[in-house]
Design an enzyme around this catalytic site. Structure first.
Site, PDB file in Angstrom:
ATOM      1  N   HIS A 153       0.846  -1.183   0.000  1.00  0.00           N
ATOM      2  CA  HIS A 153       0.000   0.000   0.000  1.00  0.00           C
ATOM      3  C   HIS A 153       0.885   1.238   0.000  1.00  0.00           C
ATOM      4  O   HIS A 153       2.006   1.222   0.509  1.00  0.00           O
ATOM      5  CB  HIS A 153      -0.919   0.004   1.230  1.00  0.00           C
ATOM      6  CG  HIS A 153      -2.016   1.005   1.157  1.00  0.00           C
ATOM      7  ND1 HIS A 153      -1.888   2.293   1.625  1.00  0.00           N
ATOM      8  CD2 HIS A 153      -3.270   0.913   0.642  1.00  0.00           C
ATOM      9  CE1 HIS A 153      -3.012   2.946   1.408  1.00  0.00           C
ATOM     10  NE2 HIS A 153      -3.862   2.135   0.815  1.00  0.00           N
ATOM     11  N   ASP A 165      -7.805  -5.121  -0.333  1.00  0.00           N
ATOM     12  CA  ASP A 165      -8.271  -5.889  -1.485  1.00  0.00           C
ATOM     13  C   ASP A 165      -8.049  -7.389  -1.339  1.00  0.00           C
ATOM     14  O   ASP A 165      -8.767  -8.181  -1.953  1.00  0.00           O
ATOM     15  CB  ASP A 165      -7.582  -5.401  -2.772  1.00  0.00           C
ATOM     16  CG  ASP A 165      -7.985  -3.980  -3.130  1.00  0.00           C
ATOM     17  OD1 ASP A 165      -9.193  -3.702  -3.119  1.00  0.00           O
ATOM     18  OD2 ASP A 165      -7.096  -3.161  -3.398  1.00  0.00           O
TER      19      ASP A 165
END
Length: 448
Positions: free
Chosen positions: A328, A385
């Site tokens: 991320h 996700d």
């Protein structure tokens, strides 16, 4: 196209490639912060917000220092918010919407009134379903959401009014209606493009947003309590992620021009549609399917690790060298959304007798962390996700609804950022671009 037309088109492509590529050294020369990122990976400060805040590291002497990730909604840490409504055994998304839009937690009476208001607003205008959704279906439901939001502009007599009263009304109507549009659009796609039976289930009063999504999107309208709770959690965790994420920033940029709510939210949906933003959970599902097809025994961690290394070396899956669902831009040690979703994913996996596959996702997470730490000396955490894609798969949600569900949730954050932009910052957002082409003289057509 004819042979002549093909040749002409090929020449146009070459010109487009040659004359629109800017050499990397120019970015260094002018100290351009590509992607609005500083050299240490932090984001360039471009605005202020009270809505949401993401924390994944400290900056000490201009160096990023990793820390456990935290996400705040109006100053409340999301894990505390989630544990709060889960402890009381109730859905949380509607409370989340209230918090993001109005900056405070609702009282019991305020929440009940708010839920009744959303019940009223979930229904689509007369003729909208028949004349727009069913007559003009789309293979891509995100595209349909964009068009539908813009179409609602033409049905609003106060569409361009920027008074806060009107902004709140429009925001609530879109937050309530987008799940309905999404569900109806899905059934229209299945009917017209895949020759399936057409099902249109009206929203049910008294149901939460998550329950209504399951009710409207499933042929038989049935769902379990755990299924609704897990989807509700997904909505809460996707509702907001700070002003700097691509779709929220797009909302700020477009809203700063003074445009209408429908144009701004449609722009945000277009941003989220991109695979670098909202489409990653679909990639996770495809990657896991690829692993199961190519790893004989994915319960063998050594065998799984070897295949993950092949993916990272661009020799497997899509040859992009990425483990989707890992890493991320801000979170370093952990993504709080992934931590919370992993807990609920385990509960749902037990109910669905799917612990074996849950363990596969968990092993992908732990092994990828190990690979990056040992081979690159880098920290890598699972992002939202990884487990949201797994959850949607267990909920039997079709893949083409993954990103629309994200949009349905994030419409709350977008709306809050839009109202904040219009009330707080009256200047149009207009950053600078350095021209690097050089000057040219105009040549008459006869001499070219």
């Amino acid at each position: 196209m004819s042979h002549y037309a093909n040749k002409a088109f090929e020449n146009l492509i070459k010109m487009a490639q040659n004359n629109n590529f800017i050499k990397p050294e120019h970015y260094d020369k002018y100290s351009v912060k590509k992607g609005l990122r500083n050299k240490n990976g932090t984001g360039v400060l471009v605005g202020l917000t009270k809505v949401g805040y993401v924390q994944g590291y400290d900056v000490i002497d201009a160096v990023k220092v990793p820390k456990e990730g935290a996400l705040y909604y109006r100053g409340i840490e999301v894990k505390d918010f989630v544990k709060g409504f889960q402890k009381e055994d109730r859905m949380g998304f509607e409370e989340c919407v209230f918090l993001l839009l109005f900056g405070k937690l609702p009282s019991k009476d305020e929440l009940e009134e708010f839920n009744l208001l959303l019940d009223e607003l979930r229904f689509l205008p007369d003729g909208f379903t028949e004349n727009f959704l069913l007559k003009l279906p789309s293979k891509n439901i995100m595209n349909l959401l964009q068009r539908s939001v813009l179409f609602l502009y033409s049905m609003d007599d106060e569409a361009d009014d920027l008074d806060v009263e009107n902004l709140v009304r429009q925001s609530l109507e879109l937050i309530a209606k987008i799940p309905t549009i999404m569900a109806y659009g899905y059934h229209a796609t299945e009917h017209y493009f895949n020759e399936k039976s057409l099902f249109i289930h009206p929203p049910k009063r008294g149901l939460s947003t998550a329950e209504n999504i399951l009710h409207m999107s499933r042929h038989n309208s049935k769902y379990t309590k755990t299924e609704a709770e897990v989807l509700d959690l997904c909505l809460v965790l996707h509702a907001e992620h700070g002003g700097g994420n691509n779709s929220a920033f797009a909302t700020h940029v477009v809203s700063s021009s003074g445009t209408d709510t429908y144009s701004a939210i449609s722009t945000a949906i277009g941003s989220l549609k991109g695979p670098k933003h909202g489409g990653a959970n679909s990639k996770v599902k495809l990657m896991i399917s690829n692993i199961k097809d190519n790893v004989k025994n994915f319960e063998d961690k050594n065998e799984l690790k070897n295949y993950l290394m092949k993916i990272l070396s661009k020799k497997a899956f899509d040859n992009e060298g990425l483990i989707y669902g890992m890493g991320h831009a801000i979170y370093t040690l952990s993504d709080p959304r992934a931590v919370l979703l992993k807990e609920k994913a385990y509960e749902l996996a037990k109910e669905k007798n799917n612990i074996k596959e849950f363990q596969l996702y968990s092993d992908v997470e732990s092994l990828t962390k190990e690979i990056f730490k040992n081979s690159k000396g880098k920290l890598m955490c699972a992002n939202v996700d990884l487990y949201s894609g797994f959850i949607y798969d267990m909920l039997n949600i079709p893949e083409n609804l993954y990103t629309p569900i994200f949009a349905a949730a994030r419409s709350a954050g977008w709306s809050a950022h839009r109202i904040e932009q219009i009330l707080s910052d009256k200047k149009i957002i207009r950053p600078a671009y350095q021209h690097v082409h050089g000057d040219n003289d105009y040549t008459p057509l006869s001499k070219r």
